[in-house]
Design a protein around this motif. Structure first.
Motif, PDB file in Angstrom:
ATOM      1  N   PHE A 328     -13.895 -31.012 -74.737  1.00  0.00           N
ATOM      2  CA  PHE A 328     -14.129 -31.130 -76.178  1.00  0.00           C
ATOM      3  C   PHE A 328     -13.128 -32.108 -76.789  1.00  0.00           C
ATOM      4  N   PRO A 329     -13.529 -32.857 -77.828  1.00  0.00           N
ATOM      5  CA  PRO A 329     -12.537 -33.619 -78.586  1.00  0.00           C
ATOM      6  C   PRO A 329     -11.515 -32.646 -79.188  1.00  0.00           C
ATOM      7  N   GLN A 330     -10.251 -33.028 -79.187  1.00  0.00           N
ATOM      8  CA  GLN A 330      -9.201 -32.129 -79.638  1.00  0.00           C
ATOM      9  C   GLN A 330      -8.823 -32.395 -81.094  1.00  0.00           C
ATOM     10  N   VAL A 331      -8.660 -31.323 -81.864  1.00  0.00           N
ATOM     11  CA  VAL A 331      -8.300 -31.437 -83.271  1.00  0.00           C
ATOM     12  C   VAL A 331      -6.882 -31.984 -83.388  1.00  0.00           C
ATOM     13  N   ILE A 404     -17.390 -35.739 -69.490  1.00  0.00           N
ATOM     14  CA  ILE A 404     -18.402 -35.186 -70.386  1.00  0.00           C
ATOM     15  C   ILE A 404     -17.701 -34.343 -71.449  1.00  0.00           C
ATOM     16  N   ARG A 405     -18.045 -34.584 -72.715  1.00  0.00           N
ATOM     17  CA  ARG A 405     -17.480 -33.790 -73.811  1.00  0.00           C
ATOM     18  C   ARG A 405     -18.615 -33.283 -74.691  1.00  0.00           C
ATOM     19  N   LEU A 406     -18.541 -32.018 -75.042  1.00  0.00           N
ATOM     20  CA  LEU A 406     -19.568 -31.383 -75.868  1.00  0.00           C
ATOM     21  C   LEU A 406     -19.163 -31.503 -77.336  1.00  0.00           C
ATOM     22  N   LEU A 407     -20.087 -31.989 -78.161  1.00  0.00           N
ATOM     23  CA  LEU A 407     -19.802 -32.266 -79.566  1.00  0.00           C
ATOM     24  C   LEU A 407     -20.487 -31.265 -80.487  1.00  0.00           C
TER      25      LEU A 407
END
Length: 564
Positions: A328-331, A404-407
């Motif tokens: 996941f993209p990180q905050v 792969i990153r889930l958005l």
């Protein structure tokens, strides 16, 4: 400033030969202090032998450790409930299967303090008190028989029965609040007025080191014949806001106007408008303080006054901050922060839908590799009790680093908050059949969406055909993906058809099972699904066929009678 408390405890055997009470507390550091809070618990074992002490100690230790193992997305009351129910099952089993443990049981009273809120979970006749504004209030109810001669006989306790009913309570914290957890050996000897006087005469600031011990000794000198235990907790300082307060604060921020390339917001330079939908806008921005590119997500100004949309957006930001994993993209935190948005790490690349739209052809090995990564990503959500609800190629990002990153957690639901009661939230062609019948989103609906995504990436078709918005589809039998990709191995086709099965019970039960099937591949293929009988697949067609055959047979018999 974080939640700051002063806590003291004491436990003495009193006039008893052994002490069957047990007390414990955990005061963690960040980030657990903000996400889970601190917890204290007291238990009074019930048994004529060592089993009572064992039940009390196991219950407190189990609660203190297992509570912190529950997902951050669970509500505190849900986490306490699940942990205590599991503890009760273990204690009850021990007491019913081991002769030396017969009759083992215990009371249990616990207090969680997180942010600016407190939560209690209670069973038995130990008690929790709150001292505020010079007045004491008992927060719990004794679970004992109401007959005078049986007031010490418990009607509820850990280990007393296979099922357990737990009392829950909650309220706001005030600076200076004093909480008191005690066993019945203390409150039976000291009435509320006496306890009120004792707590009211404690000095300002931190509690004295001997505060709990003095209270227990006072109960002993007042005639208590039981074990005596006490935990005293004083709220010294409150944080600026807990999770709920953080959401409230975010909801009240101003939604920025639509930004253009070259504009700045809170010192962040807008470099690109990445995506615009009816509800949200994504920008690629540059943070010159840290020399990095970031993604800024905010609400569309047209939805800025919609309270539901603002709540859902705040929930998405909260979830995104807690899914710390490479999938996941990180905050990213940034100050100043004067508008409604959140920032995440930027990763060059494109969504799988964009890849397809640009003519990208995915090979079978690529789909298996990406599928394994996608299943792991969704599994990471499920372990945190998060259901994504909108898995599709446009929400699956393939970075230039081949990760792969889930958005997009905008429609996700968690144990803490469900942003919408609409079971059809998501994209119609990726929604499971049961969701069109008002079925709830679940682990298996996410698994279905994964299967549809992989099927589409391979074939550019949907197994049940494309479903238009507001259309109530009728699901027949899925088209085998090998019809569009003849070179597709049978083992992969079997996996895809299992993932997109019409009946949720025919799908993979968990992402772990799905992942194992993909990783084993041809070495240990799944058994091919058996053909579904016509009576289950289409009972109307079956009975129509029977009726038609009966009609033809009757015509033949009639003709035979007339002719003969």
């Amino acid at each position: 400033m974080p939640l700051t408390i002063s806590i003291k405890h004491a436990s003495i055997a009193g006039h008893r030969a052994k002490n069957e009470d047990f007390v414990g507390m955990v005061t963690p550091l960040e980030p657990e202090l903000s996400s889970k809070g601190m917890i204290a618990a007291i238990a009074d074992g019930v048994s004529g032998n060592q089993a009572g002490r064992d039940a009390a100690e196991y219950s407190v230790r189990g609660l203190l450790s297992d509570y912190y193992a529950t997902p951050d997305t669970w509500e505190i009351t849900s986490a306490l409930e699940k942990v205590i129910v599991a503890i009760n099952s273990w204690v009850q089993h021990q007491g019913s299967t081991h002769g030396e443990m017969t009759g083992m049981a215990t009371t249990l009273t616990s207090l969680v303090m997180r942010g600016r809120m407190y939560y209690t979970a209670h069973v038995g006749d130990s008690r929790a008190y709150l001292f505020r504004d010079k007045k004491i209030q008992c927060l719990t109810q004794d679970h004992v028989w109401d007959r005078p001669e049986m007031q010490h006989v418990l009607t509820r306790a850990i280990g007393l029965d296979t099922r357990i009913a737990i009392d829950h309570g909650m309220g706001e914290l005030h600076q200076g609040d004093i909480f008191l957890l005690v066993s019945d050996g203390l409150w039976s000897a000291l009435n509320d007025s006496t306890i009120n006087y004792f707590l009211g005469n404690l000095p300002e600031g931190d509690l004295p080191d001997d505060a709990a011990d003095l209270l227990c000794q006072y109960a002993l000198s007042s005639g208590s014949q039981d074990n005596i235990s006490a935990i005293i907790i004083k709220v010294i300082a409150l944080p600026e806001g807990d999770l709920r307060d953080t959401l409230t604060e975010m909801i009240n921020l101003t939604v920025p106007n639509i930004l253009t390339v070259g504009q700045k917001i809170d010192g962040l330079l807008v470099q690109e408008v990445m995506h615009t939908s009816a509800t949200t806008i994504l920008y690629r921005v540059f943070d010159d303080q840290q020399n990095r590119q970031l993604v800024l997500k905010t609400l569309h100004p047209d939805r800025g006054r919609d309270h539901h949309e603002r709540s859902a957006f705040a929930h998405e930001a909260w979830l995104a901050k807690r899914v710390v994993a490479r999938f996941f993209p990180q905050v990213v935190q940034h100050t100043p922060h004067n508008y409604l948005y959140f920032l995440t790490s930027y990763h060059p690349g494109a969504s799988l839908q964009q890849k397809i739209d640009n003519g990208r052809y995915f090979s079978v090995p690529e789909i298996v590799s990406y599928g394994c990564k996608l299943v792991r990503a969704v599994g990471a959500l499920h372990r945190r009790s998060i259901i994504h609800r909108d898995i599709k190629p446009s929400n699956i990002h393939l970075g230039d680093d081949s990760e792969i990153r889930l958005l997009d957690l905008g429609t996700a639901q968690s144990g803490w908050y469900n942003p919408t009661i609409n079971t059809l939230a998501g994209t119609p062609s990726y929604l499971a059949p049961e969701q069109f019948e008002n079925g709830a989103a679940s682990v298996r609906t996410d698994i279905y969406a994964i299967g549809i995504s992989l099927y589409y990436l391979l074939t550019r078709h949907y197994p049940y055909g494309e479903i238009e918005p507001f259309h109530r589809p009728r699901f027949g039998e899925p088209v085998n993906p090998s019809r569009y990709r003849p070179e597709l191995p049978m083992w992969l086709e079997t996996i895809l058809l299992k993932a997109v099965a019409k009946d949720p019970l025919d799908r993979f039960e968990t992402t772990d099972e799905f992942l194992l099937a993909l990783e084993r591949g041809a070495s240990r293929p799944l058994d091919k699904a058996r053909p579904i009988p016509l009576i289950k697949r289409d009972p109307v067609l079956l009975w129509r066929s029977v009726a038609l055959a009966s009609f033809v047979l009757n015509l033949f018999l009639l003709y035979w009678v007339v002719v003969s």
